[in-house]
Design an enzyme around this catalytic site. Structure first.
Site, PDB file in Angstrom:
ATOM      1  N   HIS A 150      -6.415   4.529  -6.280  1.00 63.33           N
ATOM      2  CA  HIS A 150      -5.445   4.599  -6.132  1.00 63.33           C
ATOM      3  C   HIS A 150      -5.177   2.906  -6.139  1.00 63.33           C
ATOM      4  O   HIS A 150      -5.587   2.310  -5.529  1.00 63.33           O
ATOM      5  CB  HIS A 150      -5.102   4.667  -4.627  1.00 63.33           C
ATOM      6  CG  HIS A 150      -5.454   6.092  -4.810  1.00 63.33           C
ATOM      7  ND1 HIS A 150      -5.988   6.816  -3.451  1.00 63.33           N
ATOM      8  CD2 HIS A 150      -4.731   6.940  -4.846  1.00 63.33           C
ATOM      9  CE1 HIS A 150      -6.380   8.671  -3.784  1.00 63.33           C
ATOM     10  NE2 HIS A 150      -5.125   8.772  -4.499  1.00 63.33           N
ATOM     11  N   CYS A 170      -7.124   5.565   4.192  1.00 65.94           N
ATOM     12  CA  CYS A 170      -7.293   7.263   3.841  1.00 65.94           C
ATOM     13  C   CYS A 170      -7.260   8.299   4.416  1.00 65.94           C
ATOM     14  O   CYS A 170      -6.724   9.055   4.910  1.00 65.94           O
ATOM     15  CB  CYS A 170      -7.965   7.785   2.986  1.00 65.94           C
ATOM     16  SG  CYS A 170      -8.982   5.931   1.566  1.00 65.94           S
TER      17      CYS A 170
HETATM   18  C1  CIR Z   1      -9.935  11.362  -3.662  1.00 63.95           C
HETATM   19  O1  CIR Z   1     -10.695  11.268  -5.050  1.00 63.95           O
HETATM   20  O2  CIR Z   1      -9.260  12.094  -3.963  1.00 63.95           O
HETATM   21  C2  CIR Z   1     -10.961  10.964  -2.250  1.00 63.95           C
HETATM   22  N1  CIR Z   1     -12.814  11.531  -2.726  1.00 63.95           N
HETATM   23  C3  CIR Z   1     -10.847  10.255  -1.766  1.00 63.95           C
HETATM   24  C4  CIR Z   1      -9.008   9.752  -1.181  1.00 63.95           C
HETATM   25  C5  CIR Z   1      -9.234   8.665  -1.134  1.00 63.95           C
HETATM   26  N2  CIR Z   1      -7.543   8.208  -0.666  1.00 63.95           N
HETATM   27  C6  CIR Z   1      -6.900   7.021  -0.731  1.00 63.95           C
HETATM   28  O3  CIR Z   1      -7.754   5.845  -0.579  1.00 63.95           O
HETATM   29  N3  CIR Z   1      -5.441   7.405  -0.301  1.00 63.95           N
END
Ligand code: CIR
Length: 265
Positions: free
Chosen positions: A169, A256
């Site tokens: 991201h 996150c």
């Molecule tokens: C994913 O790959 O979607 C999750 N394992 C990690 C999401 C992390 N979210 C973020 O950086 N906002």
């Protein structure tokens, strides 16, 4: 200038579920340990609460292994919330799980609804002056265009930026420290996306420290990045290190794990 980009009355967070072991990851560096993840998560929520904010703590969602990463399900602005459409198929249903909780706190909740529109909160950085959105493997042009149309009457103009190749991201590589200062990896700052901002770089080899959150008087950062921590402390920020080893196995960091907002501010 106000400081509404980092002063918040509320946050929403969700406890990790046992299914976290099936969470998405770019590279398999080991299976996350649920009890250690729970302890780190409890420390995180305690730090948010310490700043005086009300933190809504949601129950684990077994059906969605990545549901602990609530940030990707919504964009929260003072005027209202926008429910995202996550670009990871296994995460699409998480957005509908979040919507009722935001409707309880906000008068206005809008939704990204285009069948070909995908966008995740991790690609959106809201600063004092603008909303930056990084196109990525999870966020596409249709998602960005729909978001722009949904926030236009609230006075926001989006700026599309680049999420570096191989980075999950946009905010994996940056975070807001105050109204005019960001923490960013050198590889992201080199794109010029933060020209006009003051930039503190993560220390070489500590790129994984870039995803922090400024939440009221604290900067929460992942533990284990001493040089970057020292840079932030020297710049005058009150830093709180939070264990992040288990979330990091799933490419997750500090931002996150919560939605942060002041509804109606
Ligand atoms: C994913 O790959 O979607 C999750 N394992 C990690 C999401 C992390 N979210 C973020 O950086 N906002």
């Amino acid at each position: 200038m106000t400081d509404r980009s980092f002063r918040f009355t509320h946050a929403i967070s969700r406890r990790p579920s046992a299914s976290i072991t099936d969470g998405l990851r770019a590279v398999d560096v080991g299976t996350p340990d649920l009890s250690l993840f729970e302890r780190h998560h409890a420390d995180y929520v305690a730090a948010l609460r310490e700043t005086g904010a009300e933190v809504v703590l949601l129950d684990p969602l077994e059906a969605y292994p990545d549901a602990v990463f609530v940030e990707d399900t919504a964009l929260c602005l003072p005027e209202g919330a926008i429910i995202m459409r996550p670009g990871a198929p296994s995460r699409l249903g998480e957005a509908a799980e979040m919507a009722p909780h935001l409707r309880q706190l906000y008068r206005e909740v809008r939704e990204i609804s285009g069948a070909d529109a995908y966008i995740e909160g991790g690609d959106i950085l809201t600063t004092e002056r603008e909303i930056l959105v990084g196109r990525s493997a999870r966020t596409n042009a249709a998602g960005i265009a729909e978001l722009q149309s949904l926030v236009a009457d609230w006075g926001y103009q989006l700026r599309e930026v680049i999420t570096p190749e191989g980075v999950l991201h946009f905010k994996t590589d940056c975070s807001l420290l105050d109204g005019q200062t960001v923490l960013a990896t050198e590889r992201l700052a080199a794109s010029g996306c933060f020209d006009g901002y003051a930039v503190i770089h993560t220390a070489p080899g500590e790129e994984a420290a870039a995803n922090t959150i400024r939440f009221n008087d604290l900067v929460l950062m992942p533990a284990g990045f001493p040089q970057t921590r020292d840079r932030l402390v020297q710049a005058g920020y009150a830093v709180r290190e939070i264990g992040n080893s288990e979330a990091a196995k799933l490419d997750g960091g500090m931002s996150c794990l919560s939605l942060r907002f002041s509804p109606g501010a």
